[in-house]
Design an enzyme around this catalytic site. Structure first.
Site, PDB file in Angstrom:
ATOM      1  N   SER A 112       0.801  -1.217   0.000  1.00  0.00           N
ATOM      2  CA  SER A 112       0.000   0.000   0.000  1.00  0.00           C
ATOM      3  C   SER A 112       0.841   1.277   0.000  1.00  0.00           C
ATOM      4  CB  SER A 112      -0.957  -0.044   1.191  1.00  0.00           C
ATOM      5  OG  SER A 112      -1.912   0.979   1.085  1.00  0.00           O
ATOM      6  N   HIS A 113       0.716   2.057   1.051  1.00  0.00           N
ATOM      7  CA  HIS A 113       1.366   3.364   1.125  1.00  0.00           C
ATOM      8  C   HIS A 113       2.760   3.262   1.738  1.00  0.00           C
ATOM      9  CE1 HIS A 113      -0.925   2.175   4.557  1.00  0.00           C
ATOM     10  NE2 HIS A 113      -0.076   2.847   5.304  1.00  0.00           N
ATOM     11  N   ASP A 276      -2.169   6.646  -3.414  1.00  0.00           N
ATOM     12  CA  ASP A 276      -1.066   5.931  -2.753  1.00  0.00           C
ATOM     13  C   ASP A 276      -0.451   4.847  -3.634  1.00  0.00           C
ATOM     14  OD1 ASP A 276      -3.117   4.041  -2.644  1.00  0.00           O
ATOM     15  OD2 ASP A 276      -2.415   3.227  -0.733  1.00  0.00           O
ATOM     16  N   ASP A 278      -0.758   1.601  -4.114  1.00  0.00           N
ATOM     17  CA  ASP A 278      -1.578   0.673  -4.889  1.00  0.00           C
ATOM     18  C   ASP A 278      -2.891   1.295  -5.369  1.00  0.00           C
ATOM     19  OD1 ASP A 278      -2.488   0.817  -2.260  1.00  0.00           O
ATOM     20  OD2 ASP A 278      -3.390  -1.163  -2.332  1.00  0.00           O
ATOM     21  N   ASP A 280      -5.518   2.780  -3.839  1.00  0.00           N
ATOM     22  CA  ASP A 280      -6.826   2.738  -3.184  1.00  0.00           C
ATOM     23  C   ASP A 280      -7.085   3.944  -2.288  1.00  0.00           C
ATOM     24  OD1 ASP A 280      -5.036   1.908  -1.269  1.00  0.00           O
ATOM     25  OD2 ASP A 280      -6.087   0.060  -0.735  1.00  0.00           O
ATOM     26  N   ARG A 281      -6.023   4.686  -1.932  1.00  0.00           N
ATOM     27  CA  ARG A 281      -6.243   5.866  -1.079  1.00  0.00           C
ATOM     28  C   ARG A 281      -6.259   7.140  -1.912  1.00  0.00           C
ATOM     29  NH1 ARG A 281      -3.041   5.239   4.605  1.00  0.00           N
ATOM     30  NH2 ARG A 281      -3.715   3.097   5.028  1.00  0.00           N
ATOM     31  N   LYS A 375     -11.420   0.201  -1.418  1.00  0.00           N
ATOM     32  CA  LYS A 375     -11.465   1.646  -1.556  1.00  0.00           C
ATOM     33  C   LYS A 375     -10.800   2.007  -2.876  1.00  0.00           C
ATOM     34  CE  LYS A 375      -7.656   1.726   1.699  1.00  0.00           C
ATOM     35  NZ  LYS A 375      -7.629   1.193   3.054  1.00  0.00           N
TER      36      LYS A 375
HETATM   37  C1  G1P Z   1      -4.484   1.350   8.228  1.00  0.00           C
HETATM   38  C2  G1P Z   1      -5.624   2.342   8.311  1.00  0.00           C
HETATM   39  C3  G1P Z   1      -6.921   1.648   7.982  1.00  0.00           C
HETATM   40  C4  G1P Z   1      -6.822   0.970   6.622  1.00  0.00           C
HETATM   41  C5  G1P Z   1      -5.601   0.061   6.586  1.00  0.00           C
HETATM   42  C6  G1P Z   1      -5.379  -0.514   5.194  1.00  0.00           C
HETATM   43  O1  G1P Z   1      -4.683   0.308   9.151  1.00  0.00           O
HETATM   44  O2  G1P Z   1      -5.687   2.934   9.583  1.00  0.00           O
HETATM   45  O3  G1P Z   1      -7.955   2.595   7.991  1.00  0.00           O
HETATM   46  O4  G1P Z   1      -7.967   0.219   6.351  1.00  0.00           O
HETATM   47  O5  G1P Z   1      -4.432   0.807   6.937  1.00  0.00           O
HETATM   48  O6  G1P Z   1      -5.159   0.474   4.234  1.00  0.00           O
HETATM   49  P1  G1P Z   1      -3.965   0.273  10.595  1.00  0.00           P
HETATM   50  O7  G1P Z   1      -2.485   0.385  10.349  1.00  0.00           O
HETATM   51  O8  G1P Z   1      -4.474   1.472  11.334  1.00  0.00           O
HETATM   52  O9  G1P Z   1      -4.394  -1.026  11.183  1.00  0.00           O
HETATM   53 ZN    ZN Z   2      -3.315   1.380  -0.414  1.00  0.00          ZN
END
Ligand code: G1P
Ligand code: ZN
Length: 542
Positions: A112-113, A276, A278, A280-281, A375
């Site tokens: 992800s990010h 981000d 991938d 999705d954000r 998302k």
């Molecule tokens: C974090 C974000 C959450 C999101 C997840 C995946 O998770 O807070 O909202 O769904 O990344 O992108 P966390 O690290 O808080 O468990």
């Molecule tokens: Zn992501």
């Protein structure tokens, strides 16, 4: 040739809200990736005859991992893998492909990010046939398998060609390389009024989309510049790179600072957005006007009917518990249900599948709808553009109108990263013990209205999820929430979510830090966070 390789259980930490995330070098250890892929295949009941979608965000090791996955899918008897060209698929595009092609599931390679590179992070997640993240039950089976795995199957072959569109074979497996953007762009065209948005750009409306060297570059360029006619250069950092240009592909004011600087500078375009690793954000920012993800969700809920895909209105909305209550007030006015779920997109899946919610969102820059089961960053940007085109208003005009009508939820999240795991648990345990006595107490000039630990009963499948974050509400509409991250790769991350509702028209435009100061003070005092962790300040404030 199919081979069976003897192996041993992996240190398989339970996959979190978004699959398994580890340091890249861990995934690159001998047999590690292979073991995890076999555990997924076994955990979902085998892949004999299955069709799987495979793709990732282009980070370091993406291409090598895909070759391993394809050879293992072949050896395990899968019928077909649908792979994004160059190994690329954004998470929402993968979700869409799974659904469109009626696939049995998908493997999405991403952290992800989180940053990418040999010394950064890698991840792998399995999404089910509805296109959404694996359910808790499936995740448990995969995890159980990581602990008793003794062998994996792999097909010995040279690398598959991931660049040429069309079909080839690996043993009996059909490997189909598809354009990663085409189906996704076609879906967006069914939801939004592309002509109207194109007219907006023709009228001189300016925009900057920061793809942060990650997977949305090709999507944003194809949709915003090629189809909607935004000028070249609207998309910046648009070529995916294995280490995301050495950046941190997380679309928030900290990591997307160059975009923020431009949007708050003298030559700011009308609209700014980022996505981000991938895809999705999303981050939304107007001229001198950052929009918090919680506010963005509320605005989109209020105006979604202006886009063709949502013109019939919304069945309901859902937000994760730590997300601000801004959308609740919009839902109330619309007369639709508003669900409060634990953190993580998988909890929205049932509500979307059951037609109970149309729009969902999280404070962590995730917004989406029932068009996929993830998302979707670019979708949120296009919905914003459609609304801007219909109303002719600026971002800040729209936000000011929303706040005047519903009050403003000042909001901020403070992250304390890489905290010693025991100390982080001590903070949570300390709060947990104090909970029953907190109501009515005075803290830093505020009165505690309620305090509890959030748990969720899924209204669709009846499943129960406990221990989903500690919430403390204050009289007058403030709230502090504490939870531990489930996605970090080092130590523990304590997230403190702070919120305060302001309805006084004279105080709708003060600095969020100022508006939230009393809540922050109360949260620190109640949790004794500084003393318990030895931390003076959060690492990241968003
Ligand atoms: C974090 C974000 C959450 C999101 C997840 C995946 O998770 O807070 O909202 O769904 O990344 O992108 P966390 O690290 O808080 O468990
Ligand atoms: Zn992501």
């Amino acid at each position: 040739m199919n081979e069976t390789i003897q192996t041993q259980p992996i240190d398989g930490q339970k996959p979190g809200t978004s699959g398994l995330r580890k340091k890249t070098r861990v995934f690159m250890e001998p047999h590690y990736l292979e073991n995890y892929v076999q555990a997924i295949f076994d955990g979902i009941g085998g892949v004999e005859g299955a069709t799987l979608v495979v793709g990732g965000d282009g980070r370091y090791f993406n291409d090598r991992a895909i070759q391993v996955i394809l050879r293992m899918a072949a050896a395990n008897g899968a019928a077909r893998c649908i792979v994004g060209q160059g190994g690329l698929l954004s998470t929402p595009a993968a979700s869409h492909l799974i659904r469109k092609r009626g696939a049995d599931g998908g493997l999405i390679l991403s952290a992800s990010h989180n940053p990418g590179g040999p010394d950064a992070d890698f991840g792998l997640k399995y999404n089910g046939p509805n296109g959404g993240p694996a359910t808790e039950g499936v995740t448990d089976k995969i995890f159980a398998r990581t602990k008793d795995i003794t062998a994996y199957k792999i097909f010995t072959a040279t690398d598959a060609d991931l660049e040429t569109l069309g079909e080839s074979t690996l043993g009996d497996l059909a490997v189909e390389i598809v354009d990663p953007v085409e189906d996704y762009a076609a879906l967006m065209e069914t939801l939004f009024d592309f002509n109207k948005i194109a007219d907006l750009f023709k009228s001189g409306f300016t925009m900057r989309f920061d793809a942060m060297h990650a997977v949305t570059g090709p999507y944003a360029t194809a949709i915003l510049e090629d189809r909607l006619g935004a000028p070249k250069g609207t998309v910046i950092n648009g070529t995916p790179s294995p280490d995301f240009g050495k950046g941190h592909p997380d679309p928030n004011p900290i990591w997307a600072k160059p975009l923020m600087d431009e949007m708050y500078g003298p030559d700011a375009p009308d609209f700014g957005a980022a996505s981000d690793g991938d895809g999705d954000r999303n981050m939304i920012v107007g001229k001198g006007a950052y929009v918090t993800p919680s506010d963005s969700l509320a605005l989109l809920a209020a105006k979604a009917h202006l886009a063709p895909g949502y013109k019939g209105g919304l069945a309901g909305v859902a937000r994760s518990m730590p997300t601000s209550g801004a959308v609740d007030r919009v839902a109330e006015k619309l007369g639709i249900a508003c669900y409060e779920t634990p953190t993580g997109w998988k909890f929205f899946g049932n509500l979307l599948d059951a037609g109970k919610a149309t729009l969902c969102g999280e404070e962590s820059a995730g917004t989406g709808s029932d068009h996929v089961r993830e998302k979707d960053g670019l979708w949120a940007v296009l919905l914003w553009l459609n609304i801007l085109a219909e109303t002719g208003q600026s971002v800040s005009e729209m936000m000011n109108d929303l706040w005047s009508e519903f009050g403003r939820c000042y909001y901020s999240r403070h992250d304390y990263e890489d905290v010693d795991v025991d100390k982080a648990h001590a903070v949570m345990d300390g709060l947990r013990v104090a909970l029953p006595e907190l109501a009515g107490q005075q803290v830093e000039g505020l009165t505690v209205a309620f305090a509890d630990e959030f748990s969720y009963d899924d209204p669709v499948d009846g499943s129960h999820s406990a221990g989903q974050g500690i919430r403390i509400g204050f009289e007058g509409g403030g709230r502090a929430v504490f939870r531990l991250s489930g996605t970090g790769t080092e130590g523990a991350t304590i997230r403190v979510y702070l919120e305060r509702l302001e309805s006084d028209p004279a105080r709708l435009n003060v600095a969020p830090e100022t508006a939230l100061a009393p809540i922050i003070a109360a949260a620190l005092s109640l949790s004794d966070l500084k003393a318990r962790t030895g931390r003076d300040a959060p690492n990241v404030i968003t």
